[in-house]
Enzyme design. Structure first.
Site, PDB file in Angstrom:
ATOM      1  N   GLU A   1      -8.431 121.127   7.088  1.00 53.76           N
ATOM      2  CA  GLU A   1      -7.450 120.108   6.096  1.00 53.76           C
ATOM      3  C   GLU A   1      -6.799 118.918   6.396  1.00 53.76           C
ATOM      4  O   GLU A   1      -5.680 118.813   6.273  1.00 53.76           O
ATOM      5  CB  GLU A   1      -6.503 121.159   5.364  1.00 53.76           C
ATOM      6  CG  GLU A   1      -7.033 122.541   5.023  1.00 53.76           C
ATOM      7  CD  GLU A   1      -6.011 123.325   4.073  1.00 53.76           C
ATOM      8  OE1 GLU A   1      -4.631 123.230   4.602  1.00 53.76           O
ATOM      9  OE2 GLU A   1      -6.536 124.452   3.685  1.00 53.76           O
TER      10      GLU A   1
ATOM     11  N   ASN B   1     -13.362 122.037   8.298  1.00 54.98           N
ATOM     12  CA  ASN B   1     -13.074 122.714   7.004  1.00 54.98           C
ATOM     13  C   ASN B   1     -11.849 122.194   6.142  1.00 54.98           C
ATOM     14  O   ASN B   1     -11.229 121.832   6.678  1.00 54.98           O
ATOM     15  CB  ASN B   1     -12.670 124.249   7.643  1.00 54.98           C
ATOM     16  CG  ASN B   1     -12.680 125.343   6.643  1.00 54.98           C
ATOM     17  OD1 ASN B   1     -13.841 125.350   5.835  1.00 54.98           O
ATOM     18  ND2 ASN B   1     -11.592 126.047   6.447  1.00 54.98           N
TER      19      ASN B   1
ATOM     20  N   HIS C   1     -11.877 127.101  -3.074  1.00 56.13           N
ATOM     21  CA  HIS C   1     -10.833 127.756  -4.014  1.00 56.13           C
ATOM     22  C   HIS C   1     -11.093 127.336  -5.309  1.00 56.13           C
ATOM     23  O   HIS C   1     -10.419 126.176  -5.637  1.00 56.13           O
ATOM     24  CB  HIS C   1      -9.521 127.675  -3.450  1.00 56.13           C
ATOM     25  CG  HIS C   1      -9.528 128.208  -1.953  1.00 56.13           C
ATOM     26  ND1 HIS C   1      -9.477 129.543  -1.719  1.00 56.13           N
ATOM     27  CD2 HIS C   1      -9.273 127.817  -0.921  1.00 56.13           C
ATOM     28  CE1 HIS C   1      -9.146 129.932  -0.495  1.00 56.13           C
ATOM     29  NE2 HIS C   1      -9.098 128.825   0.328  1.00 56.13           N
TER      30      HIS C   1
ATOM     31  N   GLU D   1     -14.176 130.012   2.068  1.00 50.81           N
ATOM     32  CA  GLU D   1     -13.134 130.849   1.565  1.00 50.81           C
ATOM     33  C   GLU D   1     -13.000 131.026   0.285  1.00 50.81           C
ATOM     34  O   GLU D   1     -12.229 130.871  -0.571  1.00 50.81           O
ATOM     35  CB  GLU D   1     -11.867 130.008   1.958  1.00 50.81           C
ATOM     36  CG  GLU D   1     -11.671 129.454   3.380  1.00 50.81           C
ATOM     37  CD  GLU D   1     -10.289 129.066   3.762  1.00 50.81           C
ATOM     38  OE1 GLU D   1      -9.424 128.765   2.725  1.00 50.81           O
ATOM     39  OE2 GLU D   1     -10.232 128.546   4.890  1.00 50.81           O
TER      40      GLU D   1
ATOM     41  N   ASP E   1     -13.029 131.914  -3.473  1.00 50.81           N
ATOM     42  CA  ASP E   1     -12.369 132.694  -4.557  1.00 50.81           C
ATOM     43  C   ASP E   1     -12.380 131.946  -5.965  1.00 50.81           C
ATOM     44  O   ASP E   1     -12.225 130.673  -5.750  1.00 50.81           O
ATOM     45  CB  ASP E   1     -10.952 133.364  -4.139  1.00 50.81           C
ATOM     46  CG  ASP E   1     -10.037 132.149  -3.881  1.00 50.81           C
ATOM     47  OD1 ASP E   1     -10.145 131.169  -3.966  1.00 50.81           O
ATOM     48  OD2 ASP E   1      -8.979 132.629  -2.982  1.00 50.81           O
TER      49      ASP E   1
HETATM   50  C1  XIL Z   1      -3.799 131.547   3.746  1.00 53.39           C
HETATM   51  C2  XIL Z   1      -3.888 133.023   3.753  1.00 53.39           C
HETATM   52  O1  XIL Z   1      -4.849 133.730   2.582  1.00 53.39           O
HETATM   53  C3  XIL Z   1      -2.441 133.353   3.505  1.00 53.39           C
HETATM   54  O2  XIL Z   1      -2.313 134.859   3.462  1.00 53.39           O
HETATM   55  C4  XIL Z   1      -1.271 132.605   4.277  1.00 53.39           C
HETATM   56  O3  XIL Z   1      -0.217 132.799   3.776  1.00 53.39           O
HETATM   57  C5  XIL Z   1      -1.564 131.194   3.971  1.00 53.39           C
HETATM   58  O4  XIL Z   1      -2.964 130.728   4.335  1.00 53.39           O
HETATM   59  N1  XIL Z   1      -6.803 127.205   3.269  1.00 53.39           N
HETATM   60  C6  XIL Z   1      -7.074 128.060   4.529  1.00 53.39           C
HETATM   61  C7  XIL Z   1      -6.604 129.220   4.651  1.00 53.39           C
HETATM   62  O5  XIL Z   1      -7.544 127.331   5.360  1.00 53.39           O
HETATM   63  O6  XIL Z   1      -6.114 129.718   6.151  1.00 53.39           O
HETATM   64  C8  XIL Z   1      -5.350 129.613   3.740  1.00 53.39           C
HETATM   65  O7  XIL Z   1      -5.293 131.088   4.005  1.00 53.39           O
HETATM   66  C9  XIL Z   1      -5.866 129.202   2.251  1.00 53.39           C
HETATM   67  C10 XIL Z   1      -6.034 127.797   2.185  1.00 53.39           C
END
Ligand code: XIL
Length: 297
Positions: free
Chosen positions: A127, A168, A205, A234, A236
């Site tokens: 990020e 990422n 996401h 990741e 969802d």
């Molecule tokens: C999130 C986790 O799911 C949570 O439990 C935590 O509180 C914060 O981080 N991008 C990412 C992940 O790269 O590491 C994040 O995970 C979600 C967004």
């Protein structure tokens, strides 16, 4: 095939999930996780605050719990994440300039040494781009100079040459977004100058504010054409529409270098966005999205 991992393996891909150390004692959770997935990403346990709470003092207790569970059950591990603007311990936040740069490199080296030879891919930098405009996000790392990302990747290659090294990010799924183009330009530059990068992680996401777009396949194929693997890291989707899940799977399968998909948790109750019910299981039940994914694989 009757599980996500086995179905993905038919085309040489993996299907993974985020795992929380605190849930490994929940047999309903581990039953699904062990049965369905063949790649594991620690959800929080390998982050900076968890692994180096004090400078030079590495703690891997919870990360090792997940890593051991994965290895014992024949699964591979995606390392997440070495350098991120979030989840920083206080000591790191208080550094700047060359001291911060050195601490970053020491952190990468310390964590990667511990897991040397056992990690499929590391999210080396997470990020680093701003939400709009296509440029870098402001952060303490960014203020050490634009070359901090390549310095991180070079340190990572030196620490564990066997691991794939990934960049990422989120909201780099839509090909037309300035943020996507900014990351694409960086990866192209890294490849042209020999900076060691092997993969791009698309967090994926999806929700009403950043919805799935059918140009996702163009994003995947465009990154792959630069000579890197692409992973959906990741996934969802708000309310878990079956059609959208199937579309994401089909987009990955359409590109040879899209090597695997990870969903960001096992059951809706495990999700960081649980009120969105964005995952493939509700309790122990397979949701319609599960069937759509399995059929698409
Ligand atoms: C999130 C986790 O799911 C949570 O439990 C935590 O509180 C914060 O981080 N991008 C990412 C992940 O790269 O590491 C994040 O995970 C979600 C967004």
């Amino acid at each position: 095939e009757s599980t996500l991992g086995a179905a993905a393996a038919q085309s040489g891909r993996y299907f993974g999930t985020a795992i929380s150390a605190g849930k490994l004692g929940d047999s309903a959770y581990t039953t699904i996780a062990n049965r369905e997935f063949d790649m594991v990403t620690p959800e929080n346990e390998m982050k900076l605050d968890a692994t180096e709470p004090a400078r030079g003092q590495f703690t891997f207790t919870n990360a090792d719990r997940i890593h051991s569970w994965a290895v014992q059950n024949g699964k591979r591990v995606r390392g997440h994440t070495l350098v991120w603007h979030a989840a920083q311990p206080g000591w790191l936040q208080s550094l700047s300039g060359s001291a911060l740069r050195q601490a970053m490199i020491d952190h990468i080296t310390g964590v990667m040494d511990h897991y040397k030879g056992t990690i499929y891919a590391w999210d080396v930098v997470n990020e680093a781009f701003a939400d709009s405009g296509g440029g870098r996000r402001d952060s303490n790392f960014q203020r050490t100079g634009d070359d901090w990302i390549e310095a991180a990747f070079r340190a990572a290659r030196a620490a564990d040459p066997a691991a794939k090294l990934c960049y990422n990010d989120y909201n780099i799924d839509n090909w037309t977004a300035a943020k996507t183009q900014g990351v694409y330009t960086m990866v192209r530059d890294f490849k042209s100058r020999g900076v060691p990068i092997d993969c791009v992680g698309l967090q994926a996401h999806f929700n009403s504010g950043s919805p799935y777009n059918s140009n996702f396949r163009t994003t995947i194929s465009s990154f792959a054409a630069l000579g890197v693997d692409v992973q959906i890291t990741e996934l969802d989707i708000q309310l878990a529409p079956a059609q959208t899940y199937a579309a994401v799977v089909n987009d990955c399968l359409a590109v040879a270098r899209c090597t695997g998909i990870t969903v960001w948790g096992v059951r809706d109750q495990d999700s960081w966005r649980s009120s969105d019910t964005p995952l493939l299981f509700s309790g122990s039940n397979k949701k319609p999205a599960y069937d759509a994914v399995l059929n698409a694989l």
